[in-house]
Motif scaffolding. Structure first.
Motif, PDB file in Angstrom:
ATOM      1  N   LEU A 196       0.821  -1.207   0.000  1.00  0.00           N
ATOM      2  CA  LEU A 196       0.000   0.000   0.000  1.00  0.00           C
ATOM      3  C   LEU A 196       0.859   1.262   0.000  1.00  0.00           C
ATOM      4  O   LEU A 196       0.554   2.232  -0.700  1.00  0.00           O
ATOM      5  CB  LEU A 196      -0.942  -0.006   1.215  1.00  0.00           C
ATOM      6  CG  LEU A 196      -2.042  -1.079   1.202  1.00  0.00           C
ATOM      7  CD1 LEU A 196      -2.858  -1.011   2.481  1.00  0.00           C
ATOM      8  CD2 LEU A 196      -2.936  -0.926  -0.021  1.00  0.00           C
ATOM      9  N   ARG A 197       1.946   1.262   0.767  1.00  0.00           N
ATOM     10  CA  ARG A 197       2.822   2.444   0.823  1.00  0.00           C
ATOM     11  C   ARG A 197       3.493   2.704  -0.518  1.00  0.00           C
ATOM     12  O   ARG A 197       3.764   3.858  -0.879  1.00  0.00           O
ATOM     13  CB  ARG A 197       3.873   2.269   1.926  1.00  0.00           C
ATOM     14  CG  ARG A 197       3.335   2.491   3.332  1.00  0.00           C
ATOM     15  CD  ARG A 197       4.467   2.616   4.338  1.00  0.00           C
ATOM     16  NE  ARG A 197       5.213   1.363   4.440  1.00  0.00           N
ATOM     17  CZ  ARG A 197       4.900   0.368   5.258  1.00  0.00           C
ATOM     18  NH1 ARG A 197       3.820   0.470   6.034  1.00  0.00           N
ATOM     19  NH2 ARG A 197       5.624  -0.730   5.315  1.00  0.00           N
ATOM     20  N   LEU A 199       2.177   2.534  -3.299  1.00  0.00           N
ATOM     21  CA  LEU A 199       1.243   3.207  -4.190  1.00  0.00           C
ATOM     22  C   LEU A 199       1.031   4.678  -3.843  1.00  0.00           C
ATOM     23  O   LEU A 199       0.483   5.430  -4.642  1.00  0.00           O
ATOM     24  CB  LEU A 199      -0.120   2.486  -4.146  1.00  0.00           C
ATOM     25  CG  LEU A 199      -0.136   1.036  -4.639  1.00  0.00           C
ATOM     26  CD1 LEU A 199      -1.496   0.404  -4.389  1.00  0.00           C
ATOM     27  CD2 LEU A 199       0.214   0.978  -6.123  1.00  0.00           C
ATOM     28  N   LEU A 200       1.466   5.089  -2.656  1.00  0.00           N
ATOM     29  CA  LEU A 200       1.213   6.462  -2.213  1.00  0.00           C
ATOM     30  C   LEU A 200       1.838   7.503  -3.142  1.00  0.00           C
ATOM     31  O   LEU A 200       1.270   8.564  -3.388  1.00  0.00           O
ATOM     32  CB  LEU A 200       1.731   6.656  -0.788  1.00  0.00           C
ATOM     33  CG  LEU A 200       0.908   6.007   0.334  1.00  0.00           C
ATOM     34  CD1 LEU A 200       1.619   6.168   1.667  1.00  0.00           C
ATOM     35  CD2 LEU A 200      -0.490   6.614   0.401  1.00  0.00           C
ATOM     36  N   VAL A 204      -1.948   7.908 -10.196  1.00  0.00           N
ATOM     37  CA  VAL A 204      -3.156   7.100 -10.261  1.00  0.00           C
ATOM     38  C   VAL A 204      -4.184   7.809 -11.147  1.00  0.00           C
ATOM     39  O   VAL A 204      -4.160   9.025 -11.304  1.00  0.00           O
ATOM     40  CB  VAL A 204      -3.759   6.869  -8.861  1.00  0.00           C
ATOM     41  CG1 VAL A 204      -2.827   6.045  -7.989  1.00  0.00           C
ATOM     42  CG2 VAL A 204      -4.087   8.189  -8.178  1.00  0.00           C
ATOM     43  N   SER A 219      -0.100  11.350  -7.524  1.00  0.00           N
ATOM     44  CA  SER A 219       0.075  10.280  -6.547  1.00  0.00           C
ATOM     45  C   SER A 219      -1.257  10.032  -5.843  1.00  0.00           C
ATOM     46  O   SER A 219      -2.199  10.839  -5.923  1.00  0.00           O
ATOM     47  CB  SER A 219       1.130  10.654  -5.503  1.00  0.00           C
ATOM     48  OG  SER A 219       0.686  11.749  -4.712  1.00  0.00           O
ATOM     49  N   ALA A 220      -1.342   8.938  -5.147  1.00  0.00           N
ATOM     50  CA  ALA A 220      -2.540   8.640  -4.369  1.00  0.00           C
ATOM     51  C   ALA A 220      -2.709   9.666  -3.261  1.00  0.00           C
ATOM     52  O   ALA A 220      -3.832  10.017  -2.893  1.00  0.00           O
ATOM     53  CB  ALA A 220      -2.437   7.234  -3.780  1.00  0.00           C
ATOM     54  N   SER A 233      -5.494   5.252   2.200  1.00  0.00           N
ATOM     55  CA  SER A 233      -5.531   3.789   2.252  1.00  0.00           C
ATOM     56  C   SER A 233      -6.600   3.214   1.340  1.00  0.00           C
ATOM     57  O   SER A 233      -6.373   2.242   0.614  1.00  0.00           O
ATOM     58  CB  SER A 233      -5.769   3.316   3.695  1.00  0.00           C
ATOM     59  OG  SER A 233      -4.711   3.716   4.528  1.00  0.00           O
ATOM     60  N   CYS A 236      -5.509   3.435  -2.262  1.00  0.00           N
ATOM     61  CA  CYS A 236      -4.456   2.459  -2.550  1.00  0.00           C
ATOM     62  C   CYS A 236      -5.033   1.054  -2.676  1.00  0.00           C
ATOM     63  O   CYS A 236      -4.653   0.282  -3.561  1.00  0.00           O
ATOM     64  CB  CYS A 236      -3.395   2.503  -1.455  1.00  0.00           C
ATOM     65  SG  CYS A 236      -2.419   4.022  -1.436  1.00  0.00           S
ATOM     66  N   ARG A 237      -5.969   0.716  -1.768  1.00  0.00           N
ATOM     67  CA  ARG A 237      -6.586  -0.614  -1.846  1.00  0.00           C
ATOM     68  C   ARG A 237      -7.398  -0.767  -3.121  1.00  0.00           C
ATOM     69  O   ARG A 237      -7.424  -1.833  -3.737  1.00  0.00           O
ATOM     70  CB  ARG A 237      -7.461  -0.858  -0.610  1.00  0.00           C
ATOM     71  CG  ARG A 237      -6.668  -1.166   0.658  1.00  0.00           C
ATOM     72  CD  ARG A 237      -7.569  -1.733   1.742  1.00  0.00           C
ATOM     73  NE  ARG A 237      -8.514  -0.710   2.220  1.00  0.00           N
ATOM     74  CZ  ARG A 237      -8.257   0.090   3.244  1.00  0.00           C
ATOM     75  NH1 ARG A 237      -7.087   0.015   3.883  1.00  0.00           N
ATOM     76  NH2 ARG A 237      -9.148   0.978   3.643  1.00  0.00           N
ATOM     77  N   LYS A 240      -5.051  -1.341  -5.984  1.00  0.00           N
ATOM     78  CA  LYS A 240      -4.454  -2.673  -5.907  1.00  0.00           C
ATOM     79  C   LYS A 240      -5.435  -3.772  -6.314  1.00  0.00           C
ATOM     80  O   LYS A 240      -5.075  -4.727  -7.001  1.00  0.00           O
ATOM     81  CB  LYS A 240      -3.977  -2.917  -4.466  1.00  0.00           C
ATOM     82  CG  LYS A 240      -3.381  -4.292  -4.217  1.00  0.00           C
ATOM     83  CD  LYS A 240      -2.879  -4.375  -2.791  1.00  0.00           C
ATOM     84  CE  LYS A 240      -2.341  -5.763  -2.497  1.00  0.00           C
ATOM     85  NZ  LYS A 240      -3.405  -6.785  -2.510  1.00  0.00           N
TER      86      LYS A 240
END
Length: 254
Positions: A196-197, A199-200, A204, A219-220, A233, A236-237, A240
């Motif tokens: 998850l980190r 993807l920060l 996106v 960025s996220a 979070s 990011c989820r 993913k």
């Protein structure tokens, strides 16, 4: 013990014909009495020489029954819990086997055994689990033994003590801490956090589910701030797993 047991039985009104005794009630060790080929029909007694406690039984093959008792006791799985515990405590050498009465049939042997159980079952000195000499299923016998153990004051006290230990706040906290500290839990948490980190800080793309309009964010974290959220979070989820977050579709920018 045979003569003493006969006297005990007679004192309670149960007559045993001494002329039918095997060698006048001679005591033998369990091992010496264990004869699988023996076809003697009768009533027998297994005696603990240390304290005089006993187990009464009947069989159409007394020697084979002695062999069965001995093997179960040696393996530690005899159906009589009290006899097994005594055997484990005092050792095999403390126990003897004696044929009390020779009988003409299984029915006669069971009747004699029942008269003996009627006077001794339930006493501390008697190891028998069942109060009946007549055949019962293994399941019924096991159920009776289990019911007896569950009703015993020692079992009830132990169960209450164990439950009390498990219900304390300290015990619950320790259980939760142990779960969180488990190696599998820690490994999975670290792996999930790292994914998850990662993807920060990556670009996106947000897709409006109604109009199909897309917008790219650096960025996220930027997308999070644009939406006025306190954490990225969920975004990011969604990136993913391909799910949605905050009413939008999300995917990583190529």
């Amino acid at each position: 013990m045979s003569q003493a047991f006969i006297a005990f039985a007679r004192s309670h009104g149960v007559e045993i014909d001494a002329s039918k005794l095997d060698d006048s009630g001679k005591l033998r060790s369990l091992a010496d009495s264990a004869k699988p080929q023996d076809r003697t029909v009768g009533v027998y007694v297994i005696t603990n020489a240390t304290n005089g406690h006993f187990y009464v039984g009947s069989s159409v093959r007394v020697g084979r029954r002695a062999w069965t008792h001995l093997n179960h006791l040696r393996r530690g799985n005899h159906h009589s819990i009290s006899l097994q515990r005594a055997f484990d405590k005092y050792g095999e050498q403390a126990f003897s086997f004696s044929l009390l009465v020779r009988c003409a049939s299984a029915e006669e042997a069971a009747q004699v055994e029942q008269r003996l159980l009627d006077i001794c079952w339930g006493r501390t000195c008697c190891y028998n689990v069942s109060s009946s000499a007549f055949p019962v299923s293994t399941q019924e016998m096991q159920q009776k033994a289990a019911d007896g153990r569950r009703r015993s004051p020692l079992f009830i006290a132990h169960a209450k003590a164990q439950m009390a230990k498990l219900q304390t706040p300290e015990a619950r906290a320790a259980s939760a801490a142990a779960s969180r500290a488990s190696a599998v839990h820690q490994a999975n948490s670290r792996k999930q956090g790292e994914r998850l980190r990662s993807l920060l800080s990556k670009p996106v793309i947000r897709t409006d589910l109604v109009t199909g309009e897309e917008r790219t964010f650096a960025s996220a974290s930027d997308a999070m701030r644009h939406l006025g959220r306190s954490t990225a979070s969920a975004i990011c989820r969604a990136v993913k797993s391909g799910a949605t977050a905050y009413g939008f579709g999300w995917r990583a920018a190529q």
